[in-house]
Design a protein around this motif. Sequence first.
Motif, mmCIF file in Angstrom:
data_model
loop_
_atom_site.group_PDB
_atom_site.id
_atom_site.type_symbol
_atom_site.label_atom_id
_atom_site.label_comp_id
_atom_site.label_asym_id
_atom_site.label_seq_id
_atom_site.Cartn_x
_atom_site.Cartn_y
_atom_site.Cartn_z
ATOM 1 N N PRO A 63 -28.121 -1.916 7.664
ATOM 2 C CA PRO A 63 -29.295 -2.529 8.284
ATOM 3 C C PRO A 63 -30.069 -1.535 9.126
ATOM 4 O O PRO A 63 -29.500 -0.691 9.822
ATOM 5 C CB PRO A 63 -28.695 -3.637 9.157
ATOM 6 C CG PRO A 63 -27.369 -3.945 8.532
ATOM 7 C CD PRO A 63 -26.876 -2.646 7.977
ATOM 8 N N ALA A 64 -31.388 -1.636 9.050
ATOM 9 C CA ALA A 64 -32.234 -0.718 9.799
ATOM 10 C C ALA A 64 -32.360 -1.160 11.253
ATOM 11 O O ALA A 64 -32.330 -2.339 11.561
ATOM 12 C CB ALA A 64 -33.625 -0.655 9.173
ATOM 13 N N HIS A 359 -43.948 1.746 -8.078
ATOM 14 C CA HIS A 359 -42.702 1.241 -7.511
ATOM 15 C C HIS A 359 -42.985 0.649 -6.140
ATOM 16 O O HIS A 359 -43.787 1.181 -5.372
ATOM 17 C CB HIS A 359 -41.702 2.402 -7.393
ATOM 18 C CG HIS A 359 -40.391 2.025 -6.777
ATOM 19 N ND1 HIS A 359 -40.120 2.217 -5.438
ATOM 20 C CD2 HIS A 359 -39.276 1.475 -7.305
ATOM 21 C CE1 HIS A 359 -38.884 1.809 -5.177
ATOM 22 N NE2 HIS A 359 -38.358 1.341 -6.285
ATOM 23 N N ILE A 360 -42.333 -0.483 -5.832
ATOM 24 C CA ILE A 360 -42.434 -1.066 -4.497
ATOM 25 C C ILE A 360 -41.029 -1.363 -3.984
ATOM 26 O O ILE A 360 -40.103 -1.592 -4.763
ATOM 27 C CB ILE A 360 -43.294 -2.345 -4.477
ATOM 28 C CG1 ILE A 360 -42.784 -3.389 -5.484
ATOM 29 C CG2 ILE A 360 -44.755 -2.016 -4.728
ATOM 30 C CD1 ILE A 360 -43.540 -4.709 -5.440
ATOM 31 N N ALA A 361 -40.881 -1.341 -2.671
ATOM 32 C CA ALA A 361 -39.572 -1.590 -2.063
ATOM 33 C C ALA A 361 -39.765 -2.157 -0.673
ATOM 34 O O ALA A 361 -40.701 -1.792 0.041
ATOM 35 C CB ALA A 361 -38.753 -0.303 -1.991
ATOM 36 N N LEU A 362 -38.865 -3.054 -0.285
ATOM 37 C CA LEU A 362 -38.846 -3.595 1.067
ATOM 38 C C LEU A 362 -37.900 -2.774 1.940
ATOM 39 O O LEU A 362 -36.870 -2.281 1.464
ATOM 40 C CB LEU A 362 -38.370 -5.048 1.054
ATOM 41 C CG LEU A 362 -39.295 -6.068 0.386
ATOM 42 C CD1 LEU A 362 -38.569 -7.397 0.217
ATOM 43 C CD2 LEU A 362 -40.575 -6.254 1.193
ATOM 44 N N SER A 363 -38.242 -2.629 3.205
ATOM 45 C CA SER A 363 -37.315 -2.006 4.143
ATOM 46 C C SER A 363 -36.094 -2.907 4.289
ATOM 47 O O SER A 363 -36.144 -4.104 4.001
ATOM 48 C CB SER A 363 -37.994 -1.790 5.496
ATOM 49 O OG SER A 363 -38.441 -3.030 6.034
ATOM 50 N N PRO A 364 -34.944 -2.355 4.712
ATOM 51 C CA PRO A 364 -33.729 -3.171 4.813
ATOM 52 C C PRO A 364 -33.874 -4.420 5.672
ATOM 53 O O PRO A 364 -33.230 -5.430 5.397
ATOM 54 C CB PRO A 364 -32.705 -2.196 5.402
ATOM 55 C CG PRO A 364 -33.164 -0.852 4.935
ATOM 56 C CD PRO A 364 -34.664 -0.923 4.959
ATOM 57 N N ASP A 365 -34.731 -4.373 6.695
ATOM 58 C CA ASP A 365 -34.911 -5.574 7.524
ATOM 59 C C ASP A 365 -35.997 -6.490 6.973
ATOM 60 O O ASP A 365 -36.251 -7.565 7.524
ATOM 61 C CB ASP A 365 -35.206 -5.208 8.972
ATOM 62 C CG ASP A 365 -36.516 -4.455 9.161
ATOM 63 O OD1 ASP A 365 -37.274 -4.305 8.179
ATOM 64 O OD2 ASP A 365 -36.793 -4.011 10.288
ATOM 65 N N GLY A 366 -36.660 -6.085 5.884
ATOM 66 C CA GLY A 366 -37.641 -6.924 5.224
ATOM 67 C C GLY A 366 -39.001 -6.982 5.879
ATOM 68 O O GLY A 366 -39.899 -7.677 5.386
#
Length: 409
Positions: A63-64, A359-366
């Motif tokens: 988790p970030a 490409h897309i990505a969410l950070s670990p905390d969303g």
Amino acid sequence: MSSGAEPSRGPGGGWSRRRFVGALAGAAAITTVPAPARPQSGASSVGATPKTPAPAASPSAPPAKRSGPRPLYLGTYTSGEGAGKGIGLATYDAESGAVTGGGVVTGVANPSFLAVHPDGHTLYAVDEQDAGAVTAVRLPGHEVLGSRSTGGAGPCHLSVHPGGRWLLSANYTSGSVAVHPLDASGAIGERTDLVTHSSPAPGPGQQGPHAHQFAATPDGGHLLAVDLGTDTVYTYRLDESEGTLAEVSRAAAKPGAGPRHLTFHPGGRYAYLADEVDNTVAVCGYDPADGRLTIGAPRSTGTGSGTSYPAQFVVTANGSYAFLANRGHNSLTRYAIEEDGARLRLLDTVPVGGDFPRHIALSPDGRLLFAANQRSGTVTVFEVDDTSGELRRVGEPFASPVAVCALPL
């Protein structure tokens, strides 16, 4: 060369479908699929929150923190005009989303897709070239631990099995999937299996199979291989002692759909499939008892007529919203997720602020969404409101040569 095609330039300089598309220049809709049959007694329960990560744009990581710099790794191509030098190193502020450059890990050819080990200590990259390979990089020191052949050409996707002992990769050009063991240090061992998708016959406009994604299901009991060339999603079972694959079922997409990438709802019962060639999406039902996937009817991406090369979905951790990257339309489609994952309701499209979001990505905390824009060579960052599903672009685009993957940790 297939129609609707996209890049991978090998050492010889020839253009493949994947590099070709990268170099080329809504009303509400609802899509739904019937729920799969409930598993037999003793099988994983349908609808339960999975304990292992779903195949997604970015793999799981520790988790970030909510403030301070966090690592951001950037995939690129190291061949061709304006190419990068290797895996880009950057950091981002978890509150503001501001991105700061931090150098390059060299020695990896065409690292176009990245994944991280569940323990967060090893980064993996594909070497997307004719003699395909996968490479391990130790974190946080960025020591290259070595590479192994994937046994195929143009690897474009890789993921780590939830148990952390196996690396899974998809060879786009040769239409095959590979398995490698991982040792305690995260280093990659010799390949234990390689399966080529020899049937069914290639779909309309395709010259052969094109494996585009290979990842575990949320329950960890099966592996799914999405093949754009055969319009098929293959389900495999992994022998976790030997690292070998056994096919257990197939799900056929609409002929000519060109399925590229699927992402699971957190409930583990449904997944969302992006069809690159015919510019559609579909809701898929998944039965953890037998690994069977059921692909629903193709639906609109909200980008209008023509081919927009939808790339992939990401889903918010609360399972309420999904976002789709549209490369030709240079947008993100927003969907509301309803009926515990069974429905996607199209809300609208949002300009991505760059050219060709690969490409897309969410950070670990969303809280943040990162979009890697291949043609503009930029990464744009959005703040995600997980209550309303709204996206708000933050800061200026971050320059990164031929940005084709953004992996925030």
